[in-house]
Design an enzyme around this catalytic site. Structure first.
Site, mmCIF file in Angstrom:
data_model
loop_
_atom_site.group_PDB
_atom_site.id
_atom_site.type_symbol
_atom_site.label_atom_id
_atom_site.label_comp_id
_atom_site.label_asym_id
_atom_site.label_seq_id
_atom_site.Cartn_x
_atom_site.Cartn_y
_atom_site.Cartn_z
ATOM 1 N N ASP A 1 -9.581 -9.007 1.782
ATOM 2 C CA ASP A 1 -10.206 -7.840 3.323
ATOM 3 C C ASP A 1 -11.378 -8.006 3.149
ATOM 4 O OD1 ASP A 1 -7.805 -6.300 3.509
ATOM 5 O OD2 ASP A 1 -8.413 -5.387 2.053
ATOM 6 N N SER B 1 -12.239 -1.859 3.896
ATOM 7 C CA SER B 1 -10.836 -1.674 3.577
ATOM 8 C C SER B 1 -10.705 -0.752 5.317
ATOM 9 C CB SER B 1 -10.952 -0.826 2.329
ATOM 10 O OG SER B 1 -10.097 -0.090 2.241
ATOM 11 N N SER B 2 -9.266 -0.124 4.570
ATOM 12 C CA SER B 2 -9.380 0.493 6.730
ATOM 13 C C SER B 2 -8.005 1.748 5.553
ATOM 14 C CB SER B 2 -7.998 -0.089 7.485
ATOM 15 O OG SER B 2 -8.531 -1.289 7.732
ATOM 16 N N GLY C 1 -2.569 -0.973 6.621
ATOM 17 C CA GLY C 1 -3.758 -2.781 6.360
ATOM 18 C C GLY C 1 -4.112 -1.786 7.846
ATOM 19 N N THR D 1 0.950 -1.152 -0.060
ATOM 20 C CA THR D 1 -0.224 0.431 0.403
ATOM 21 C C THR D 1 0.710 1.339 0.077
ATOM 22 O OG1 THR D 1 -1.470 -1.257 1.209
ATOM 23 C CG2 THR D 1 -2.242 1.090 1.107
HETATM 24 O O1 DON Z 1 -7.698 -2.119 2.415
HETATM 25 C C1 DON Z 1 -6.940 -2.214 2.967
HETATM 26 O O2 DON Z 1 -7.184 -1.599 4.305
HETATM 27 C C2 DON Z 1 -5.643 -3.311 3.251
HETATM 28 N N1 DON Z 1 -6.565 -3.536 1.378
HETATM 29 C C3 DON Z 1 -4.509 -2.107 2.897
HETATM 30 C C4 DON Z 1 -3.194 -2.575 3.078
HETATM 31 C C5 DON Z 1 -2.221 -2.436 3.046
HETATM 32 O O3 DON Z 1 -2.242 -0.619 3.863
HETATM 33 C C6 DON Z 1 -0.644 -2.494 3.614
HETATM 34 N N2 DON Z 1 0.273 -2.074 4.206
HETATM 35 N N3 DON Z 1 0.806 -2.194 4.945
#
Ligand code: DON
Length: 553
Positions: free
Chosen positions: A406, A435-436, A456, A364
């Site tokens: 997710d 999502s976050s 995440g 991300t």
């Molecule tokens: O949409 C989400 O919440 C996750 N797929 C985000 C993943 C993420 O932030 C990975 N980073 N370290």
């Protein structure tokens, strides 16, 4: 300002604080990669606005941070248009393929098979390209072809991998090796590449050129779409041409709340940060003073996180598929009532909180940009786990996401971020997975904060900490470098960055009954801009935990 720039070039990640010169309004950019920041700056300097720069940076990050985001992924762009004074969210989140089924990632014993993380079955239908076309067309001043130029150049000429790339390629080497097209591009004869390796992406450059000429049609229809579907199906995935042809972005109204008089603007579901942060802040607003360097306050903050993340797990999902009691969840009184069970002396247990879940549920990237006309964008983009699913459809250069993970899995099985969920976020064809990601603005008369981070499930808690700090007057550097701790309801533990809590704090929290989990590393990669419109001052910072670059003018 000049010194600041020289330092920036030397140190890569650095904080800038500058006053604009007399007759010029400032601009500022902070992103996760110096080539993306440079792409954004080039666009601003050649007549583009913040929205054009956002498109150029999204595309550049897709090329130079293949472990973080990409055309095979999705994201949320939060835009402020100074000409109309409007805030809007462009939701380019992936959707589940039409042939997706509720339990597609569980074996007969109800255990996860791993296919929600590795290989093309893990991939949702990507939204980035549709979002970039929409943003350019409706908000930009340049053409999509102009905005894609820096990314095309980086894909053709290549870039050399940084430490982050090398670490994450090593983490995901097996997944990349399973896809010959991916390992050809991202590995060096099957091995993790050294620093001097040049990552050239000829197929991706060709795909980007098609999009530059034909718009999003060049991705969702025709040759590229056919190659993606063929490649996915040949490797065990379920995409159909119809999935790509029916993808559309959603334009959404942001959630707005306020915290001690500061207006906070965040995306609504299908991302959860807006709701969860609103609740955390409402619970904490009742406390006159919070000191993030004091274990008593840390206890209070994690108890607010615990309670707000519980509602994420119970209620949140894609609004097109799930009825969510949003007005209740966003009501400050509701949050404060929920916090009535808080005990300053003792940790609650997640199990004891009233409701239970209905049974069956780096990497991300982020950038922030402000232009000299007062338009600004915060965008968080993802392909989920590092290098996404590890799968590249041959002949396209598109690395596919593994965002299907997710969704909440049956039987309360946790996903890669340790999150559980309910039917509200169960897999259904065409549905967006919760999502976050939370690109965020915070503003009052004096200051505007434009911020976000990957991480995440921890994205939300990192931003809650950032806002607590910001409200107390922290500068941009203090915001991105704040030590990080986290509670997400389940697992029932305080997670914190390596060395983030002192022995004394750990003892105080443990004595209150908190299980503590020290991570083996730091986490997050926050990029922030603070604009002081009244005196034409701007600050920008890229998190020193990452490899980003902040610039101001
Ligand atoms: O949409 C989400 O919440 C996750 N797929 C985000 C993943 C993420 O932030 C990975 N980073 N370290």
């Amino acid at each position: 300002m000049i010194i600041c720039r020289i330092l920036l070039i030397l140190i890569v990640s650095f904080t800038c604080l500058a006053y604009a010169d007399d007759n010029k309004n400032p601009y500022a950019i902070a992103s996760a990669h110096k080539l993306a920041t440079q792409a954004g700056e080039q666009i601003l300097q050649t007549g583009g606005n913040a929205f054009d720069a956002a498109v150029a940076m999204s595309a550049a990050l897709a090329v130079v941070e293949p472990y973080g985001s990409g055309l095979g992924g999705g994201g949320f762009w939060l835009l402020h248009d100074s000409s109309t004074n409007a805030d809007v969210v462009i939701d380019g989140r992936e959707v589940a393929p039409l042939d997706a089924t509720h339990d597609m990632y569980l074996d007969e014993e109800g255990r996860l098979t791993g296919q929600s993380i590795n290989g093309p079955l893990a991939a949702g239908i990507p939204g980035v390209v549709a979002a970039l076309e929409h943003i350019t067309k409706h908000y930009g001043r340049l053409t999509l072809a102009d905005n894609l130029q820096p990314a095309i150049k980086y894909a053709k000429e290549g870039f050399t991998p940084g430490d982050h790339y090398i670490k994450l390629a090593s983490l995901r080497q097996q997944a990349l090796l399973a896809s010959p097209a991916a390992s050809d591009i991202f590995l060096d004869k099957g091995e993790v590449p050294p620093h001097e390796f040049v990552v050239r992406q000829t197929d991706l450059a060709n795909t980007l050129e098609k999009i530059a000429q034909q718009g999003a049609k060049g991705f969702y229809y025709g040759d590229v779409a056919e190659k993606m579907v063929q490649g996915v199906q040949a490797a065990g995935g379920i995409w159909r041409l119809e999935d790509l042809a029916s993808y559309s972005i959603e334009k959404r109204t942001p959630i707005k709340t306020d915290y001690h008089g500061i207006e906070i603007i965040m995306p609504p579901p299908p991302t959860s940060g807006g709701v969860v942060i609103s609740q955390i802040l409402a619970m904490l607003e009742q406390s006159p003073v919070l000191d993030l360097n004091d274990a008593e306050s840390i206890h209070k903050v994690v108890e607010a996180m615990r309670r707000a993340y519980q509602d994420r797990a119970i209620y949140l999902g894609d609004p097109a598929y799930t009825d969510m009691p949003l007005s209740k969840l966003l009501n400050k009184q509701y949050a404060q009532d929920k916090f009535a069970s808080f005990n300053q002396a003792k940790a609650s247990t997640s199990e004891s909180l009233a409701k239970s879940l209905t049974s069956k549920g780096e990497d991300t990237t982020h950038f922030s940009v402000l232009d000299s006309e007062g338009n600004y964008v915060a965008a968080t983009l993802s392909i989920n786990y590092p290098f996404g699913s590890g799968f590249v459809a041959p002949g396209t250069g598109i690395l596919l996401n593994d965002e299907m993970d997710d969704f909440s899995m049956s039987g309360g099985v946790a996903n890669i971020w340790g999150l559980v969920g309910s039917d509200a976020n169960a897999i259904e064809p065409g549905k967006r997975m919760l999502s976050s990601m939370t690109p965020l603005f915070a503003r009052d008369e004096q200051r505007t904060l434009i911020v976000g981070t990957p991480g995440g499930s921890r994205i939300i808690s990192m931003l809650a900490l950032a806002l607590i700090n910001y409200q107390q007057g922290a500068n941009v550097n203090e915001i991105v470098s704040q030590r990080r701790f986290h509670h997400q309801y389940l697992p029932d533990e305080i997670q914190f960055e390596i060395n983030a809590l002192t022995e004394k704090e750990k003892t105080t929290l443990a004595n209150k009954g908190h299980p503590l989990k020290e991570m083996s590393r730091t986490y997050g990669n926050m990029h922030a801009i603070i604009w002081h419109p009244k005196n034409n001052k701007v600050e920008a910072a890229s998190d020193l935990r990452g490899e980003g670059l902040a610039v101001i003018q």
